[in-house]
Scaffold this motif. Structure first.
Motif, PDB file in Angstrom:
ATOM      1  N   LEU A   1      48.371  35.368  40.786  1.00 44.90           N
ATOM      2  CA  LEU A   1      47.808  34.994  42.095  1.00 44.90           C
ATOM      3  C   LEU A   1      47.051  36.173  42.709  1.00 44.90           C
ATOM      4  O   LEU A   1      45.972  36.005  43.273  1.00 44.90           O
ATOM      5  CB  LEU A   1      48.921  34.528  43.043  1.00 44.90           C
ATOM      6  N   TYR A   2      47.641  37.364  42.580  1.00 38.62           N
ATOM      7  CA  TYR A   2      46.966  38.563  43.103  1.00 38.62           C
ATOM      8  C   TYR A   2      45.572  38.710  42.463  1.00 38.62           C
ATOM      9  O   TYR A   2      44.578  38.947  43.157  1.00 38.62           O
ATOM     10  CB  TYR A   2      47.828  39.806  42.820  1.00 38.62           C
ATOM     11  N   LEU A   3      45.524  38.528  41.146  1.00 38.75           N
ATOM     12  CA  LEU A   3      44.247  38.703  40.440  1.00 38.75           C
ATOM     13  C   LEU A   3      43.277  37.557  40.719  1.00 38.75           C
ATOM     14  O   LEU A   3      42.066  37.760  40.781  1.00 38.75           O
ATOM     15  CB  LEU A   3      44.498  38.844  38.936  1.00 38.75           C
ATOM     16  N   LEU A   4      43.824  36.352  40.891  1.00 35.32           N
ATOM     17  CA  LEU A   4      42.971  35.202  41.220  1.00 35.32           C
ATOM     18  C   LEU A   4      42.239  35.455  42.539  1.00 35.32           C
ATOM     19  O   LEU A   4      41.037  35.223  42.652  1.00 35.32           O
ATOM     20  CB  LEU A   4      43.827  33.941  41.320  1.00 35.32           C
ATOM     21  N   VAL A   5      42.979  35.993  43.516  1.00 36.66           N
ATOM     22  CA  VAL A   5      42.361  36.275  44.819  1.00 36.66           C
ATOM     23  C   VAL A   5      41.355  37.421  44.674  1.00 36.66           C
ATOM     24  O   VAL A   5      40.230  37.347  45.176  1.00 36.66           O
ATOM     25  CB  VAL A   5      43.442  36.624  45.874  1.00 36.66           C
ATOM     26  N   ARG A   6      41.748  38.452  43.936  1.00 44.24           N
ATOM     27  CA  ARG A   6      40.870  39.611  43.756  1.00 44.24           C
ATOM     28  C   ARG A   6      39.569  39.214  43.063  1.00 44.24           C
ATOM     29  O   ARG A   6      38.511  39.792  43.301  1.00 44.24           O
ATOM     30  CB  ARG A   6      41.602  40.670  42.928  1.00 44.24           C
ATOM     31  N   GLN A   7      39.662  38.217  42.196  1.00 47.52           N
ATOM     32  CA  GLN A   7      38.496  37.752  41.457  1.00 47.52           C
ATOM     33  C   GLN A   7      37.549  36.944  42.345  1.00 47.52           C
ATOM     34  O   GLN A   7      36.453  36.597  41.941  1.00 47.52           O
ATOM     35  CB  GLN A   7      38.988  36.893  40.277  1.00 47.52           C
ATOM     36  N   GLY A   8      37.998  36.628  43.565  1.00 49.47           N
ATOM     37  CA  GLY A   8      37.141  35.916  44.510  1.00 49.47           C
ATOM     38  C   GLY A   8      37.200  34.410  44.381  1.00 49.47           C
ATOM     39  O   GLY A   8      36.312  33.703  44.858  1.00 49.47           O
ATOM     40  N   TYR A   9      38.259  33.886  43.739  1.00 52.31           N
ATOM     41  CA  TYR A   9      38.342  32.434  43.540  1.00 52.31           C
ATOM     42  C   TYR A   9      38.998  31.709  44.717  1.00 52.31           C
ATOM     43  O   TYR A   9      39.070  30.491  44.710  1.00 52.31           O
ATOM     44  CB  TYR A   9      39.142  32.110  42.264  1.00 52.31           C
TER      45      TYR A   9
END
Lengths: 232, 220
Positions: free
Chosen positions: B123-131
């Motif tokens: 989830l952290y990376l999903l948000v960081r990826q801008g999704y």
């Protein structure tokens, strides 16, 4: 939104070794699908978790028919081949899939739930790609459902307990197929840590599944399997 | 910047904020209902996988990232997180009863820990990826859809449905329905989010119907 390519192989953006790597990874999954169908016909038990089957067929439909594949037309046809193999698995799901659940109440809604699952996944994946969240060849949506499938496989083998209904060939071919696609993603999508995290998580779960398979086959696993059967 | 205000009335209209706030309160009440059953019945009615996804989402969006709805909502997300910490405690203590394979209980806590870490990382990376949206609702509805889907087989599997709460079922439906109202008003162009909302709503309505037909029919 994926960009259409009219080439059979998009060698202008992807090197030949990379496309070969991707193709071999996909072939690993074809081997897994063939083995799943063969084992289901022999055992009368579908080993691939129902939740994964409905997600897979939806993904293959969306990526095989509704969106172009950035890697080239050859790979769109590859996805369609997966789709047609998966149609056989969906047929087996409707025929034998209810054996994955124990309760009569759940068996009663099993088929309508599968239809709902396929429709829901197809709509979800279609709009996920349409919103621009995916890569040009469906890796992110593909790995979201791959992670789920790998987790469900672990749960199903532990719950079902009868090792003869599961195939070591499937375990290895799905792990190796996914691992090769993971290597491809690490090269091509190195700037997408979300996708790479999903790749590593799937790999960890696939390796865990193989470990559990061998454990069940050995003495420690026999105890686990007996416990699972006892509980069922 | 509107997001620095107590309530971000610069980027959001009052009706939009009211939809979200009312939905958030309904969810907080649902969590309190779940906690009440944990204390009374030693039973966690939220499916274990959904608890793991929830706490990971609330940690990601309550502590690591910040919603742009305003400071009041930032603390609202943290309140959810705090309530969910107690639910996770209940899960670790009593959640093994959901398992169908009793002798695998020794791995339950390990699996819960692994799942929370995995969800939090992705989830952290999903948000960081801008999704995600600035309110965390794409990842939020991914987790909510998972919960709504898992509630149904778990409800079927439990032989004794007495500990399941009508209050929680309705608060969950109402909470999701109101936040979906917010999504429709604020993100009408995000069809993926709309699809997640629609599927979640169908599952929640089905669960409420199932709850009332099956639980009432259950012999005493």
């Amino acid at each position: 939104m994926p960009v259409a390519t009219t080439e059979w192989f998009n060698t202008s953006e992807y090197s030949v070794p990379l496309l070969v790597l991707f193709g071999v990874g996909c072939f690993g999954w074809v081997v897994a699908y063939v083995a799943i169908v063969k084992n289901t016909l022999r055992n009368g038990f579908l080993e691939i978790p129902a939740g994964a089957v409905v997600a897979n067929i939806a993904w293959e439909f969306v990526w095989g028919f509704l969106y172009p594949n950035e890697l080239g037309r050859f790979f769109s046809w590859g996805y369609r081949v997966w789709f047609f193999f998966d149609l056989a698995i969906v047929y087996l799901l409707f025929r034998h899939g209810h054996l994955q659940v124990e309760l009569a109440e759940l068996k009663a809604i099993f088929r309508p739930a599968c239809v709902f699952g396929i429709a829901a996944w197809a709509v979800g994946v279609y709009f996920f790609v349409g919103e621009g969240y995916d890569t040009g060849y469906g890796a992110i949506s593909g790995y979201i459902l791959n992670t789920m499938m790998s987790a469900l496989y672990v749960v199903l083998i532990l719950r079902h307990g009868h090792l003869q209904d599961f195939s070591l060939l499937v375990a290895w071919s799905k792990m190796l197929g996914t691992a090769l696609l993971t290597v491809f993603n690490f090269v091509v999508q190195s700037g997408n840590p979300y996708l790479l995290a999903l790749c590593l998580l799937t790999l960890a779960l696939d390796l865990l599944y193989i470990g559990i398979f061998y454990a069940i086959r050995s003495g420690r696993g026999a105890e686990l399997a007996a416990a699972a059967r006892e509980a069922a | 910047m509107g997001s620095e205000l107590l309530v971000n009335t610069v980027d959001y209209t009052t009706p939009q904020l009211l939809f979200f706030a009312a939905g958030g309160i309904a969810w907080a009440l649902a969590y309190l209902g779940v906690l009440r059953e944990i204390v009374r019945q030693k039973f966690v009615e939220i499916p274990a996988t959904a608890v793991c996804a929830n706490i990971a989402w609330e940690f990601t969006w309550g502590i690591v990232y910040r919603t742009d709805l305003g400071t009041l909502f930032v603390w609202g997300y943290r309140l959810w997180f705090l309530l969910d910490v107690f639910i996770v405690w209940g899960l670790l203590r009593y959640g093994v009863r959901h398992l169908q394979t009793p002798r695998l209980r020794e791995y339950f806590r390990l699996a819960v820990g692994f799942a929370i870490l995995s969800f939090a990382a992705t989830l952290y990376l999903l948000v960081r990826q801008g999704y995600d949206t600035p309110t965390g609702l794409v990842s939020g509805y991914m987790a909510t859809l998972l919960m709504s889907a898992l509630y149904i087989p778990q409800f079927f599997r439990e032989r004794d449905r007495t500990p399941y709460s009508a209050f929680v079922a309705w608060c969950k439906l109402l909470g999701n329905g109101l936040v979906i109202g917010f999504c429709v008003l604020v993100y009408p162009e995000n069809h993926f989010l709309q699809a997640l909302c629609g599927i979640t709503l169908v599952l929640d309505v089905y669960y409420v119907l199932l709850f009332h037909t099956r639980r009432v029919a259950q012999p005493a």
